[in-house]
Design a protein around this motif. Structure first.
Motif, PDB file in Angstrom:
ATOM      1  N   LYS B  19       9.991  -8.506  -8.873  1.00  0.00           N
ATOM      2  CA  LYS B  19      10.538  -7.468  -8.319  1.00  0.00           C
ATOM      3  C   LYS B  19      10.225  -6.877  -7.575  1.00  0.00           C
ATOM      4  CE  LYS B  19      14.532  -8.476 -10.050  1.00  0.00           C
ATOM      5  NZ  LYS B  19      15.992  -8.393  -9.817  1.00  0.00           N
ATOM      6  N   SER B  20      10.663  -5.920  -6.170  1.00  0.00           N
ATOM      7  CA  SER B  20      10.342  -5.501  -5.163  1.00  0.00           C
ATOM      8  C   SER B  20      10.602  -4.314  -4.897  1.00  0.00           C
ATOM      9  CB  SER B  20       9.347  -6.808  -4.281  1.00  0.00           C
ATOM     10  OG  SER B  20       9.324  -7.445  -4.083  1.00  0.00           O
ATOM     11  N   ILE B  21       9.825  -3.232  -4.301  1.00  0.00           N
ATOM     12  CA  ILE B  21       9.758  -2.447  -4.698  1.00  0.00           C
ATOM     13  C   ILE B  21       9.812  -1.656  -2.569  1.00  0.00           C
ATOM     14  CG2 ILE B  21      10.003   0.274  -4.916  1.00  0.00           C
ATOM     15  CD1 ILE B  21       9.472  -0.203  -7.601  1.00  0.00           C
ATOM     16  N   LYS B  22      10.318  -1.381  -2.270  1.00  0.00           N
ATOM     17  CA  LYS B  22       9.999  -1.347  -0.337  1.00  0.00           C
ATOM     18  C   LYS B  22       9.964   0.471  -0.310  1.00  0.00           C
ATOM     19  CE  LYS B  22      12.320  -5.291   1.341  1.00  0.00           C
ATOM     20  NZ  LYS B  22      13.953  -5.526   2.385  1.00  0.00           N
ATOM     21  N   CYS B  23       9.584   0.906   0.669  1.00  0.00           N
ATOM     22  CA  CYS B  23       8.773   2.206   0.667  1.00  0.00           C
ATOM     23  C   CYS B  23       8.214   2.497   2.232  1.00  0.00           C
ATOM     24  CB  CYS B  23       7.843   2.850   0.532  1.00  0.00           C
ATOM     25  SG  CYS B  23       7.693   3.850   0.237  1.00  0.00           S
ATOM     26  N   MET B  46      -1.389   4.339  -8.262  1.00  0.00           N
ATOM     27  CA  MET B  46      -1.590   3.331  -8.735  1.00  0.00           C
ATOM     28  C   MET B  46      -2.779   2.379  -7.718  1.00  0.00           C
ATOM     29  SD  MET B  46       1.912   2.104  -9.597  1.00  0.00           S
ATOM     30  CE  MET B  46       1.568  -0.151  -9.517  1.00  0.00           C
ATOM     31  N   PHE B  47      -2.177   2.127  -6.617  1.00  0.00           N
ATOM     32  CA  PHE B  47      -2.740   2.263  -5.261  1.00  0.00           C
ATOM     33  C   PHE B  47      -2.653   3.229  -3.503  1.00  0.00           C
ATOM     34  CE2 PHE B  47      -2.367  -2.201  -6.209  1.00  0.00           C
ATOM     35  CZ  PHE B  47      -1.964  -1.999  -7.231  1.00  0.00           C
ATOM     36  N   SER B  48      -4.190   3.039  -2.459  1.00  0.00           N
ATOM     37  CA  SER B  48      -3.616   3.574  -1.664  1.00  0.00           C
ATOM     38  C   SER B  48      -4.450   3.168  -0.086  1.00  0.00           C
ATOM     39  CB  SER B  48      -4.469   4.650  -2.055  1.00  0.00           C
ATOM     40  OG  SER B  48      -4.487   5.282  -0.139  1.00  0.00           O
ATOM     41  N   ASN B  62      -2.675  -7.110 -12.352  1.00  0.00           N
ATOM     42  CA  ASN B  62      -3.034  -8.296 -11.203  1.00  0.00           C
ATOM     43  C   ASN B  62      -1.731  -8.936 -10.585  1.00  0.00           C
ATOM     44  OD1 ASN B  62      -5.636  -8.479 -10.470  1.00  0.00           O
ATOM     45  ND2 ASN B  62      -6.039 -10.385 -11.523  1.00  0.00           N
ATOM     46  N   ARG B  63      -0.826  -8.376 -12.161  1.00  0.00           N
ATOM     47  CA  ARG B  63       0.511  -8.461 -11.399  1.00  0.00           C
ATOM     48  C   ARG B  63       1.408  -7.769 -10.259  1.00  0.00           C
ATOM     49  NH1 ARG B  63       3.844  -6.818 -14.519  1.00  0.00           N
ATOM     50  NH2 ARG B  63       2.396  -5.507 -15.942  1.00  0.00           N
ATOM     51  N   PHE B  64       0.634  -6.679 -10.189  1.00  0.00           N
ATOM     52  CA  PHE B  64       1.195  -5.782  -9.030  1.00  0.00           C
ATOM     53  C   PHE B  64       0.449  -5.648  -7.744  1.00  0.00           C
ATOM     54  CE2 PHE B  64       3.249  -2.525 -11.766  1.00  0.00           C
ATOM     55  CZ  PHE B  64       3.049  -2.229 -13.018  1.00  0.00           C
ATOM     56  N   SER B  65       1.352  -6.003  -6.803  1.00  0.00           N
ATOM     57  CA  SER B  65       0.273  -6.341  -5.522  1.00  0.00           C
ATOM     58  C   SER B  65       0.930  -5.448  -4.005  1.00  0.00           C
ATOM     59  CB  SER B  65       0.337  -7.919  -5.592  1.00  0.00           C
ATOM     60  OG  SER B  65       1.756  -8.370  -4.916  1.00  0.00           O
ATOM     61  N   PRO B  66       0.364  -4.233  -3.735  1.00  0.00           N
ATOM     62  CA  PRO B  66       0.460  -3.949  -2.528  1.00  0.00           C
ATOM     63  C   PRO B  66       0.910  -5.005  -1.239  1.00  0.00           C
ATOM     64  CG  PRO B  66      -0.795  -2.900  -3.072  1.00  0.00           C
ATOM     65  CD  PRO B  66      -0.780  -3.728  -4.015  1.00  0.00           C
ATOM     66  N   LYS B  67       1.365  -4.419  -0.229  1.00  0.00           N
ATOM     67  CA  LYS B  67       1.615  -4.793   0.624  1.00  0.00           C
ATOM     68  C   LYS B  67       2.361  -4.061   1.957  1.00  0.00           C
ATOM     69  CE  LYS B  67       2.028 -10.063  -0.291  1.00  0.00           C
ATOM     70  NZ  LYS B  67       1.510  -9.939  -1.767  1.00  0.00           N
ATOM     71  N   ASN B  75       4.928  -1.700   0.121  1.00  0.00           N
ATOM     72  CA  ASN B  75       5.910  -2.338  -0.388  1.00  0.00           C
ATOM     73  C   ASN B  75       5.146  -2.576  -2.084  1.00  0.00           C
ATOM     74  OD1 ASN B  75       8.041  -2.035   1.460  1.00  0.00           O
ATOM     75  ND2 ASN B  75       7.704  -3.650   2.028  1.00  0.00           N
ATOM     76  N   LEU B  76       5.461  -2.653  -2.753  1.00  0.00           N
ATOM     77  CA  LEU B  76       5.000  -2.857  -4.055  1.00  0.00           C
ATOM     78  C   LEU B  76       4.965  -4.322  -4.833  1.00  0.00           C
ATOM     79  CD1 LEU B  76       2.542  -2.040  -6.246  1.00  0.00           C
ATOM     80  CD2 LEU B  76       5.168  -0.962  -7.132  1.00  0.00           C
ATOM     81  N   HIS B  77       4.976  -4.971  -4.840  1.00  0.00           N
ATOM     82  CA  HIS B  77       5.398  -6.376  -5.352  1.00  0.00           C
ATOM     83  C   HIS B  77       4.711  -6.714  -6.714  1.00  0.00           C
ATOM     84  CE1 HIS B  77       6.884  -7.724  -1.828  1.00  0.00           C
ATOM     85  NE2 HIS B  77       5.877  -7.156  -1.089  1.00  0.00           N
ATOM     86  N   ILE B  78       5.893  -6.593  -7.476  1.00  0.00           N
ATOM     87  CA  ILE B  78       5.741  -7.518  -9.416  1.00  0.00           C
ATOM     88  C   ILE B  78       5.838  -7.628 -10.578  1.00  0.00           C
ATOM     89  CG2 ILE B  78       5.656  -6.078 -11.588  1.00  0.00           C
ATOM     90  CD1 ILE B  78       6.596  -3.472  -9.944  1.00  0.00           C
ATOM     91  N   ASN B  79       5.551  -9.140 -10.297  1.00  0.00           N
ATOM     92  CA  ASN B  79       5.189 -10.467 -10.715  1.00  0.00           C
ATOM     93  C   ASN B  79       5.686 -10.374 -12.373  1.00  0.00           C
ATOM     94  OD1 ASN B  79       5.331 -11.275  -8.146  1.00  0.00           O
ATOM     95  ND2 ASN B  79       2.984 -11.645  -8.593  1.00  0.00           N
ATOM     96  N   SER B  80       6.048 -10.985 -13.174  1.00  0.00           N
ATOM     97  CA  SER B  80       6.416 -11.335 -14.264  1.00  0.00           C
ATOM     98  C   SER B  80       6.184  -9.607 -15.299  1.00  0.00           C
ATOM     99  CB  SER B  80       4.654 -11.741 -15.069  1.00  0.00           C
ATOM    100  OG  SER B  80       4.305 -13.134 -13.813  1.00  0.00           O
TER     101      SER B  80
END
Lengths: 109, 113
Positions: B19-23, B46-48, B62-67, B75-80
């Motif tokens: 899933k992804s969350i947008k900001c 989590m991230f900056s 690593n399942r969390f990846s910001p873009k 945006n925050l993408h979360i796998n598995s």
């Protein structure tokens, strides 16, 4: 490692009284400290920032003190109102805002 | 006008999904963050990102990846997805440098079932 401590127990006070919340930090020396308010289901909202060379700062009914020797900040709300009920978070200054767990304030009418 | 907006506000999904969350922020800030607030209300960074570049990546799987496609979006993408990922995720932004206040979005409540 850096540690930020706020009272985990809720603070219950009567309307009209002064609420005092405490924030203690260890293992670092922040140049400033911020306080935020968070309501249920909402994101934190910035209230006040106090710098290390300021002993006290006021904004309307809010007052913040910053004691760098004690590594402590006190957050006061005078003439408290039920609308002041919320969770208050402190964030001793680092490059990235880093928060304590927050203290829940409940003001009873 | 909403300064920092996140979508969706609520997200319910099954374990194993991605899933992804947008900001998005319209404040012209250079720095954006993702925080996770768990059931005990602890708000943890989590991230900056600063000017689209990753500054800090706390101990996050690593399942969390910001873009960050541009300065206004993170945006925050979360796998598995796992059950333990259930929490409220907050996006925030601030002007570059220290000594500045952070502006938060309204949060995304993620529930993994």
């Amino acid at each position: 490692s850096q540690k930020i401590e706020q009272n985990s127990e809720a603070l219950n006070i009567q309307e009209g009284k002064t609420a005092t919340l405490t924030c203690n930090y260890t293992n670092y020396s922040p140049a400033y400290l911020q306080w935020y308010r968070q309501d249920p289901g909402r994101g934190p909202v910035f209230l006040l920032l106090i710098r290390e060379n300021e002993k006290e700062k006021r904004k309307e009914r809010l007052k913040v003190t910053f004691d760098t020797t004690l590594k402590q900040s006190l957050f006061h709300i005078t003439a408290s109102q039920p609308a002041d009920s919320a969770t208050y978070l402190c964030a001793p200054g680092t490059y990235i805002p880093t928060f304590g767990r927050g203290t829940s304030l409940i003001v009873h009418p | 006008d909403t300064a920092v907006s996140q979508t969706p506000k609520y997200l319910v999904t099954q374990m194993g999904n991605d899933k992804s969350i947008k900001c998005e922020q319209n404040l012209g800030h250079d720095t954006m963050y993702w925080y996770k607030q768990d059931s005990k209300k602890f708000l943890k960074i989590m991230f900056s990102y600063n000017n689209k570049e990753l500054i800090i990546n706390e101990t996050v799987p690593n399942r969390f990846s910001p873009k960050s496609p541009d300065k206004a979006h993170l945006n925050l993408h979360i796998n598995s997805l796992e059950l333990g990922d259930s929490a409220v995720y907050f996006c925030a932004s601030s002007r570059q440098g220290s000594n500045t206040e952070a502006f938060f979005g309204q949060g995304t409540r993620l529930t993994v079932v």
